[in-house]
Scaffold this motif. Structure first.
Motif, PDB file in Angstrom:
ATOM      1  N   LYS A   1     -31.851  12.417 -28.212  1.00  9.53           N
ATOM      2  CA  LYS A   1     -32.453  11.855 -26.997  1.00  9.53           C
ATOM      3  C   LYS A   1     -33.312  12.864 -26.255  1.00  9.53           C
ATOM      4  CE  LYS A   1     -34.014   9.498 -24.923  1.00  9.53           C
ATOM      5  NZ  LYS A   1     -34.610   8.145 -24.968  1.00  9.53           N
ATOM      6  N   CYS A   2     -32.869  14.129 -26.177  1.00  2.09           N
ATOM      7  CA  CYS A   2     -33.444  15.052 -25.202  1.00  2.09           C
ATOM      8  C   CYS A   2     -34.356  16.127 -25.768  1.00  2.09           C
ATOM      9  CB  CYS A   2     -32.315  15.755 -24.424  1.00  2.09           C
ATOM     10  SG  CYS A   2     -31.206  14.621 -23.573  1.00  2.09           S
TER      11      CYS A   2
ATOM     12  N   PRO B   1     -38.095  13.562 -25.935  1.00  2.00           N
ATOM     13  CA  PRO B   1     -37.882  12.119 -25.779  1.00  2.00           C
ATOM     14  C   PRO B   1     -39.132  11.266 -25.965  1.00  2.00           C
ATOM     15  CG  PRO B   1     -37.830  13.209 -23.649  1.00  2.00           C
ATOM     16  CD  PRO B   1     -37.844  14.297 -24.680  1.00  2.00           C
ATOM     17  N   SER B   2     -40.322  11.888 -25.980  1.00  2.00           N
ATOM     18  CA  SER B   2     -41.554  11.112 -26.048  1.00  2.00           C
ATOM     19  C   SER B   2     -42.015  10.801 -27.461  1.00  2.00           C
ATOM     20  CB  SER B   2     -42.672  11.877 -25.321  1.00  2.00           C
ATOM     21  OG  SER B   2     -42.937  13.101 -25.979  1.00  2.00           O
TER      22      SER B   2
ATOM     23  N   ALA C   1     -37.034   9.842 -31.490  1.00  2.00           N
ATOM     24  CA  ALA C   1     -36.016  10.066 -30.469  1.00  2.00           C
ATOM     25  C   ALA C   1     -35.105   8.842 -30.355  1.00  2.00           C
ATOM     26  CB  ALA C   1     -36.672  10.346 -29.123  1.00  2.00           C
TER      27      ALA C   1
ATOM     28  N   GLU D   1     -33.036   5.891 -28.707  1.00  2.00           N
ATOM     29  CA  GLU D   1     -33.176   5.056 -27.515  1.00  2.00           C
ATOM     30  C   GLU D   1     -31.898   4.300 -27.185  1.00  2.00           C
ATOM     31  OE1 GLU D   1     -35.611   5.781 -25.943  1.00  2.00           O
ATOM     32  OE2 GLU D   1     -37.511   5.741 -27.030  1.00  2.00           O
TER      33      GLU D   1
ATOM     34  N   VAL E   1     -30.386  12.445 -18.130  1.00  2.00           N
ATOM     35  CA  VAL E   1     -30.646  11.179 -18.820  1.00  2.00           C
ATOM     36  C   VAL E   1     -30.066  10.039 -18.002  1.00  2.00           C
ATOM     37  CG1 VAL E   1     -30.234   9.828 -20.908  1.00  2.00           C
ATOM     38  CG2 VAL E   1     -30.669  12.288 -21.078  1.00  2.00           C
TER      39      VAL E   1
ATOM     40  N   ASP F   1     -38.656   8.338 -22.888  1.00  2.00           N
ATOM     41  CA  ASP F   1     -38.347   9.031 -21.640  1.00  2.00           C
ATOM     42  C   ASP F   1     -36.856   9.372 -21.643  1.00  2.00           C
ATOM     43  OD1 ASP F   1     -38.639  10.122 -19.128  1.00  2.00           O
ATOM     44  OD2 ASP F   1     -39.593   8.340 -18.256  1.00  2.00           O
ATOM     45  N   TYR F   2     -36.398  10.018 -20.573  1.00  2.00           N
ATOM     46  CA  TYR F   2     -34.985  10.401 -20.478  1.00  2.00           C
ATOM     47  C   TYR F   2     -34.150   9.200 -20.038  1.00  2.00           C
ATOM     48  CZ  TYR F   2     -36.484  15.241 -21.010  1.00  2.00           C
ATOM     49  OH  TYR F   2     -37.015  16.409 -21.489  1.00  2.00           O
TER      50      TYR F   2
ATOM     51  N   LEU G   1     -31.415   6.216 -21.864  1.00  2.00           N
ATOM     52  CA  LEU G   1     -30.651   5.845 -23.050  1.00  2.00           C
ATOM     53  C   LEU G   1     -29.855   4.581 -22.755  1.00  2.00           C
ATOM     54  CD1 LEU G   1     -29.779   6.824 -25.949  1.00  2.00           C
ATOM     55  CD2 LEU G   1     -27.794   7.869 -24.836  1.00  2.00           C
TER      56      LEU G   1
ATOM     57  N   ARG H   1     -33.959  12.926 -35.158  1.00  2.00           N
ATOM     58  CA  ARG H   1     -35.159  13.742 -34.939  1.00  2.00           C
ATOM     59  C   ARG H   1     -35.678  14.387 -36.223  1.00  2.00           C
ATOM     60  NH1 ARG H   1     -38.428  15.134 -33.020  1.00  2.00           N
ATOM     61  NH2 ARG H   1     -38.300  16.930 -31.657  1.00  2.00           N
TER      62      ARG H   1
END
Length: 418
Positions: free
Chosen positions: A246-247, A250-251, A255, A257, A289, A317-318, A320, A373
């Motif tokens: 996630k982090c 994130p873009s 990533a 979601e 997040v 984005d941050y 989840l 990732r």
């Protein structure tokens, strides 16, 4: 230069590329990498202007995708050299059959011809796409989003300089000057000029290409990626994997979601997840997040209630989305209903659960005890990538050199007639 003129020039240049051997292409690629470094200051200046104009109009994580620095330009040049070091796919005999009548039939990899790429605000895509198309023997026409156009123009200028220094025609690489929707439509409908169109961007761009294109399209990119924490998961491992997925960036499309959690471990895992991703990151000065929770998760930890769209949204984005599921089959059913077919992961210590998950989940990349990732051409050992294909025909997953080639049958005879 108009988009059509650019395409016609690329069409003429593709002949030289089709005839170029591996050494010629590699010389040009290494010269292109040199030119990126030689022109780094001009590229950074152009990127700075893009960033100034984009501030206040895009999110901070999207600004990070747009931003370049010396390290990222060095990485772009390194990626081009890595492509040069890969085996030349063009001319490889994929299969050979000798028929009873003496005919020898070779299924042989050949260039696509002219590849058009429509992408948004990631300047590094410019060099990745150009290098891969060239090594695969194809001319490349790029159309980037307006936010990155100055950066892309500076990068393409450097790469064209390298092409010329390496002895190949500059028109093998072009950048569309018009950043309006009209130029995108022109590429989508340039039958006879574009042999393959690859969109790299959000769901809207990809949907427009699929719906409007009259040229062949490979669907890429949109990533509603899931991580399922099974009842037999190592929870420490799961926390690390979810945070990384996630982090870390994130873009990007790989990533995570959505986090799905087996009900048997939800009571133990979710409070630790909230501490790790929200309070813990905030205490360390990192972006926290926002967890968007289904009803079962909301009864265990505080957070924002998930809305109707949250489980099929690519947040970039941050943020989840979190859901508690009854069992592995429930997780697979949720993924089947909401996934875009990009990347999914299971965290479990049970090999049978992992086997069932990887068999049932029909996405381009399915992980057992690893972050989503890693869905990336470089991480898969393919060099840089043209994109992540989320369809099933021709190419699936990271698209490297092999996936950018077509094939034809070359048949050798000794006078046979039928």
């Amino acid at each position: 230069m108009t988009t059509m003129e650019l395409l016609r020039r690329a069409r003429q240049a593709k002949t030289a590329l089709a005839l170029a051997d591996g050494d010629a292409k590699n010389r040009a690629l290494n010269a292109m990498a040199d030119a990126l470094l030689d022109n780094a200051q001009a590229i950074l200046t152009a990127n700075g202007l893009d960033l100034i104009e984009a501030k206040g109009t895009v999110s901070p994580v999207m600004l990070d995708r747009l931003a370049l620095n010396e390290e990222r330009i060095f990485g772009m040049a390194r990626g081009v050299r890595e492509v040069a070091a890969l085996p030349d796919p063009v001319g490889q005999v994929l299969t050979r059959r000798k028929r009873p009548n003496g005919l020898v039939i070779d299924k042989t990899a050949v260039p696509m011809g002219v590849i058009a790429i429509i992408y948004e605000s990631r300047p590094n895509v410019t060099s990745d796409a150009a290098a891969l198309a060239l090594k695969a023997g194809s001319a490349c026409v790029l159309r980037c989003g307006k936010e990155a156009h100055r950066s892309a123009a500076a990068i393409v200028s450097a790469l064209r300089e390298g092409l010329s220094a390496g002895g190949l025609p500059q028109d093998a690489l072009g950048l569309v000057e018009d950043v309006s929707r009209q130029s995108a439509r022109e590429l989508m409908q340039a039958s006879g000029l574009v042999d393959l169109l690859i969109p790299r961007g959000g769901a809207g761009l990809i949907r427009a290409c699929v719906e409007q294109a009259t040229v062949p399209v490979i669907e890429t990119g949109t990533g509603i990626c899931h991580i399922y924490v099974d009842r037999d998961a190592d929870l420490d491992m799961a926390l690390s994997i979810v945070e990384n997925a996630k982090c870390s960036r994130p873009s990007v499309c790989n990533a995570a979601e959505v986090c799905l959690v087996h009900r048997d471990v939800a009571g133990a895992f979710l409070p630790r997840l909230r501490e790790r991703l929200a309070e813990g990151r905030k205490a360390r000065g990192l972006p926290p997040v926002e967890l968007r929770l289904d009803g079962a998760a909301a009864r265990i930890i505080p957070g924002r209630a998930a809305g109707a769209e949250d489980f099929h949204t690519e947040f970039l984005d941050y943020i989840l989305a979190v859901k508690v599921v009854d069992d592995l089959d429930g997780a697979c059913a949720h993924i089947d209903a909401h996934s875009t077919g990009h990347s999914e992961a299971i965290v479990t210590g049970d090999p049978e659960a992992a086997r069932r998950f990887t068999a049932l989940v029909d996405s381009a990349a399915v992980y057992w005890n690893a972050s989503t990732r890693f869905t990336d051409g470089g991480e898969f050992g393919l060099g840089c990538e043209m994109g992540i294909s989320t369809q099933r025909l021709h190419a699936r997953g990271p698209m490297g050199l092999q996936e950018l080639c077509c094939y034809k049958y070359v048949i050798r005879g000794t006078g046979q007639v039928r």
